[in-house]
Write a protein that holds these residues in place. Structure first.
Motif, PDB file in Angstrom:
ATOM      1  N   SER A 141       0.833  -1.202   0.000  1.00 36.61           N
ATOM      2  CA  SER A 141       0.000   0.000   0.000  1.00 36.61           C
ATOM      3  C   SER A 141       0.871   1.256   0.000  1.00 36.61           C
ATOM      4  O   SER A 141       0.576   2.217  -0.725  1.00 36.61           O
ATOM      5  CB  SER A 141      -0.912  -0.022   1.225  1.00 36.61           C
ATOM      6  OG  SER A 141      -1.638   1.172   1.313  1.00 36.61           O
ATOM      7  N   PHE A 142       1.934   1.251   0.800  1.00 34.64           N
ATOM      8  CA  PHE A 142       2.814   2.416   0.862  1.00 34.64           C
ATOM      9  C   PHE A 142       3.523   2.638  -0.470  1.00 34.64           C
ATOM     10  O   PHE A 142       3.575   3.752  -0.979  1.00 34.64           O
ATOM     11  CB  PHE A 142       3.836   2.248   1.996  1.00 34.64           C
ATOM     12  CG  PHE A 142       4.743   3.425   2.139  1.00 34.64           C
ATOM     13  CD1 PHE A 142       4.292   4.604   2.704  1.00 34.64           C
ATOM     14  CD2 PHE A 142       6.051   3.364   1.695  1.00 34.64           C
ATOM     15  CE1 PHE A 142       5.124   5.701   2.828  1.00 34.64           C
ATOM     16  CE2 PHE A 142       6.892   4.457   1.817  1.00 34.64           C
ATOM     17  CZ  PHE A 142       6.425   5.631   2.391  1.00 34.64           C
ATOM     18  N   ILE A 143       4.064   1.579  -1.048  1.00 36.88           N
ATOM     19  CA  ILE A 143       4.782   1.689  -2.325  1.00 36.88           C
ATOM     20  C   ILE A 143       3.828   2.098  -3.437  1.00 36.88           C
ATOM     21  O   ILE A 143       4.172   2.907  -4.305  1.00 36.88           O
ATOM     22  CB  ILE A 143       5.518   0.379  -2.651  1.00 36.88           C
ATOM     23  CG1 ILE A 143       6.620   0.144  -1.620  1.00 36.88           C
ATOM     24  CG2 ILE A 143       6.116   0.413  -4.046  1.00 36.88           C
ATOM     25  CD1 ILE A 143       7.225  -1.248  -1.655  1.00 36.88           C
ATOM     26  N   ARG A 144       2.610   1.575  -3.399  1.00 40.84           N
ATOM     27  CA  ARG A 144       1.609   1.954  -4.394  1.00 40.84           C
ATOM     28  C   ARG A 144       1.315   3.454  -4.299  1.00 40.84           C
ATOM     29  O   ARG A 144       1.058   4.099  -5.313  1.00 40.84           O
ATOM     30  CB  ARG A 144       0.331   1.149  -4.180  1.00 40.84           C
ATOM     31  CG  ARG A 144      -0.642   1.246  -5.321  1.00 40.84           C
ATOM     32  CD  ARG A 144      -1.846   0.333  -5.155  1.00 40.84           C
ATOM     33  NE  ARG A 144      -1.457  -1.063  -5.329  1.00 40.84           N
ATOM     34  CZ  ARG A 144      -1.637  -2.019  -4.403  1.00 40.84           C
ATOM     35  NH1 ARG A 144      -2.215  -1.739  -3.253  1.00 40.84           N
ATOM     36  NH2 ARG A 144      -1.277  -3.252  -4.633  1.00 40.84           N
ATOM     37  N   GLY A 145       1.388   4.027  -3.105  1.00 45.65           N
ATOM     38  CA  GLY A 145       1.188   5.464  -2.934  1.00 45.65           C
ATOM     39  C   GLY A 145       2.391   6.288  -3.392  1.00 45.65           C
ATOM     40  O   GLY A 145       2.253   7.461  -3.737  1.00 45.65           O
ATOM     41  N   LEU A 146       3.588   5.673  -3.397  1.00 40.09           N
ATOM     42  CA  LEU A 146       4.786   6.394  -3.832  1.00 40.09           C
ATOM     43  C   LEU A 146       4.813   6.624  -5.345  1.00 40.09           C
ATOM     44  O   LEU A 146       5.405   7.589  -5.805  1.00 40.09           O
ATOM     45  CB  LEU A 146       6.052   5.630  -3.423  1.00 40.09           C
ATOM     46  CG  LEU A 146       6.418   5.638  -1.951  1.00 40.09           C
ATOM     47  CD1 LEU A 146       7.679   4.814  -1.717  1.00 40.09           C
ATOM     48  CD2 LEU A 146       6.610   7.046  -1.439  1.00 40.09           C
ATOM     49  N   ILE A 147       4.173   5.754  -6.105  1.00 37.74           N
ATOM     50  CA  ILE A 147       4.209   5.877  -7.573  1.00 37.74           C
ATOM     51  C   ILE A 147       3.535   7.163  -8.047  1.00 37.74           C
ATOM     52  O   ILE A 147       4.145   7.939  -8.784  1.00 37.74           O
ATOM     53  CB  ILE A 147       3.630   4.616  -8.244  1.00 37.74           C
ATOM     54  CG1 ILE A 147       4.549   3.417  -7.939  1.00 37.74           C
ATOM     55  CG2 ILE A 147       3.460   4.805  -9.744  1.00 37.74           C
ATOM     56  CD1 ILE A 147       3.986   2.074  -8.311  1.00 37.74           C
ATOM     57  N   PRO A 148       2.290   7.469  -7.636  1.00 41.02           N
ATOM     58  CA  PRO A 148       1.710   8.752  -8.071  1.00 41.02           C
ATOM     59  C   PRO A 148       2.429   9.958  -7.458  1.00 41.02           C
ATOM     60  O   PRO A 148       2.505  11.024  -8.085  1.00 41.02           O
ATOM     61  CB  PRO A 148       0.256   8.694  -7.617  1.00 41.02           C
ATOM     62  CG  PRO A 148       0.144   7.551  -6.701  1.00 41.02           C
ATOM     63  CD  PRO A 148       1.311   6.654  -6.931  1.00 41.02           C
ATOM     64  N   LEU A 149       3.003   9.783  -6.265  1.00 41.16           N
ATOM     65  CA  LEU A 149       3.774  10.871  -5.662  1.00 41.16           C
ATOM     66  C   LEU A 149       5.007  11.169  -6.507  1.00 41.16           C
ATOM     67  O   LEU A 149       5.334  12.337  -6.748  1.00 41.16           O
ATOM     68  CB  LEU A 149       4.186  10.494  -4.237  1.00 41.16           C
ATOM     69  CG  LEU A 149       4.969  11.540  -3.468  1.00 41.16           C
ATOM     70  CD1 LEU A 149       4.094  12.753  -3.175  1.00 41.16           C
ATOM     71  CD2 LEU A 149       5.507  10.954  -2.188  1.00 41.16           C
ATOM     72  N   ASN A 150       5.670  10.128  -6.983  1.00 41.25           N
ATOM     73  CA  ASN A 150       6.835  10.294  -7.854  1.00 41.25           C
ATOM     74  C   ASN A 150       6.440  11.027  -9.136  1.00 41.25           C
ATOM     75  O   ASN A 150       7.138  11.932  -9.588  1.00 41.25           O
ATOM     76  CB  ASN A 150       7.435   8.925  -8.171  1.00 41.25           C
ATOM     77  CG  ASN A 150       8.700   9.025  -8.989  1.00 41.25           C
ATOM     78  OD1 ASN A 150       9.672   9.624  -8.575  1.00 41.25           O
ATOM     79  ND2 ASN A 150       8.677   8.417 -10.169  1.00 41.25           N
ATOM     80  N   GLU A 151       5.306  10.657  -9.706  1.00 38.07           N
ATOM     81  CA  GLU A 151       4.844  11.300 -10.939  1.00 38.07           C
ATOM     82  C   GLU A 151       4.450  12.755 -10.710  1.00 38.07           C
ATOM     83  O   GLU A 151       4.721  13.619 -11.550  1.00 38.07           O
ATOM     84  CB  GLU A 151       3.697  10.500 -11.536  1.00 38.07           C
ATOM     85  CG  GLU A 151       4.151   9.143 -12.053  1.00 38.07           C
ATOM     86  CD  GLU A 151       3.010   8.212 -12.416  1.00 38.07           C
ATOM     87  OE1 GLU A 151       1.831   8.594 -12.224  1.00 38.07           O
ATOM     88  OE2 GLU A 151       3.308   7.106 -12.884  1.00 38.07           O
ATOM     89  N   SER A 152       3.824  13.043  -9.572  1.00 39.30           N
ATOM     90  CA  SER A 152       3.449  14.451  -9.303  1.00 39.30           C
ATOM     91  C   SER A 152       4.685  15.302  -9.031  1.00 39.30           C
ATOM     92  O   SER A 152       4.738  16.462  -9.438  1.00 39.30           O
ATOM     93  CB  SER A 152       2.455  14.534  -8.142  1.00 39.30           C
ATOM     94  OG  SER A 152       3.076  14.190  -6.927  1.00 39.30           O
ATOM     95  N   ASP A 153       5.694  14.717  -8.362  1.00 40.16           N
ATOM     96  CA  ASP A 153       6.953  15.453  -8.163  1.00 40.16           C
ATOM     97  C   ASP A 153       7.614  15.736  -9.507  1.00 40.16           C
ATOM     98  O   ASP A 153       8.115  16.836  -9.744  1.00 40.16           O
ATOM     99  CB  ASP A 153       7.913  14.659  -7.269  1.00 40.16           C
ATOM    100  CG  ASP A 153       7.472  14.609  -5.816  1.00 40.16           C
ATOM    101  OD1 ASP A 153       6.570  15.380  -5.431  1.00 40.16           O
ATOM    102  OD2 ASP A 153       8.023  13.777  -5.064  1.00 40.16           O
ATOM    103  N   ARG A 154       7.618  14.736 -10.388  1.00 38.49           N
ATOM    104  CA  ARG A 154       8.192  14.913 -11.725  1.00 38.49           C
ATOM    105  C   ARG A 154       7.466  16.016 -12.480  1.00 38.49           C
ATOM    106  O   ARG A 154       8.086  16.896 -13.081  1.00 38.49           O
ATOM    107  CB  ARG A 154       8.105  13.598 -12.510  1.00 38.49           C
ATOM    108  CG  ARG A 154       8.634  13.721 -13.937  1.00 38.49           C
ATOM    109  CD  ARG A 154       8.144  12.621 -14.831  1.00 38.49           C
ATOM    110  NE  ARG A 154       6.684  12.713 -14.936  1.00 38.49           N
ATOM    111  CZ  ARG A 154       5.888  11.678 -15.135  1.00 38.49           C
ATOM    112  NH1 ARG A 154       6.378  10.470 -15.258  1.00 38.49           N
ATOM    113  NH2 ARG A 154       4.589  11.843 -15.229  1.00 38.49           N
ATOM    114  N   ASP A 155       6.139  16.000 -12.435  1.00 37.62           N
ATOM    115  CA  ASP A 155       5.356  17.016 -13.140  1.00 37.62           C
ATOM    116  C   ASP A 155       5.602  18.416 -12.573  1.00 37.62           C
ATOM    117  O   ASP A 155       5.682  19.395 -13.322  1.00 37.62           O
ATOM    118  CB  ASP A 155       3.863  16.684 -13.077  1.00 37.62           C
ATOM    119  CG  ASP A 155       3.519  15.426 -13.855  1.00 37.62           C
ATOM    120  OD1 ASP A 155       4.333  15.003 -14.704  1.00 37.62           O
ATOM    121  OD2 ASP A 155       2.445  14.845 -13.596  1.00 37.62           O
TER     122      ASP A 155
END
Length: 184
Positions: free
Chosen positions: A87-101
């Motif tokens: 669950s935590f890692i699944r939450g890191l993926i969109p966080l990584n994408e929003s940081d990139r954006d």
């Protein structure tokens, strides 16, 4: 003005030296004020400096490898069986994408887009996948720290600082999951 070390100073040379020194001190004291300073060199325009700074920041931002980080997070997600960690890692993926954006919204990528990065051999064990992710994350954080220290805009600096703090907190949380494993 040429100086001869073997010749004793004359009154004229001492006067010229004091006058030049006094003029430099006066210029330095009035540096903060809006006064015209006599100069023999043409003044540099701030746009040239800003353009150079922007180019440097754009280059740093374009060298951050967000795609490999996302691939490693997906690999990490597929390697864990722990529901809480998933669950935590699944939450890191969109966080990584929003940081990139967010970073890409600040800087333009004038270079040719890089080819999709392929992680050469995906580790089959969670600890090895985590090690690869941490290595890539540290490189990513290095790029963000470079942006933070080279950025002049206060709002961008605050955003970059918040991204760095978020990512460090995420690494800390990942480390806390592995008390008896990789970090134990």
């Amino acid at each position: 003005m040429f100086f001869n070390d073997e010749k004793l100073p004359s009154e004229d040379s001492m006067r010229l030296m004091r006058q030049g020194y006094a003029q430099k001190v006066k210029t330095l004291q009035n540096e903060g004020e809006k006064t015209e300073m006599p100069s023999t060199t043409p003044p540099t325009t701030p746009t040239t400096t800003n353009e150079t700074d922007d180019e440097r920041l754009n280059l740093i931002a374009s060298n951050i490898d967000w795609q490999t980080n996302t691939q490693l997070l997906n690999n990490l997600l597929s390697r864990t069986q722990n529901r809480c960690m998933r669950s935590f890692i699944r939450g890191l993926i969109p966080l990584n994408e929003s940081d990139r954006d967010e970073i890409n919204s600040f800087y333009t990528n004038s270079r040719v887009r890089r080819n999709p990065s392929i992680v050469s051999n995906m580790p089959s064990m969670f600890n090895l996948a985590l090690r690869d992710y941490i290595r890539n994350e540290s490189e990513l954080l290095d790029g963000l720290v470079q942006l933070l220290y080279n950025e002049n805009d206060a709002n961008r600096k605050t955003s970059i600082y918040n991204i760095i703090r978020r990512r460090l907190d995420a690494l800390d949380t990942l480390a806390s999951f592995l008390q008896n494993g990789f970090f134990g």
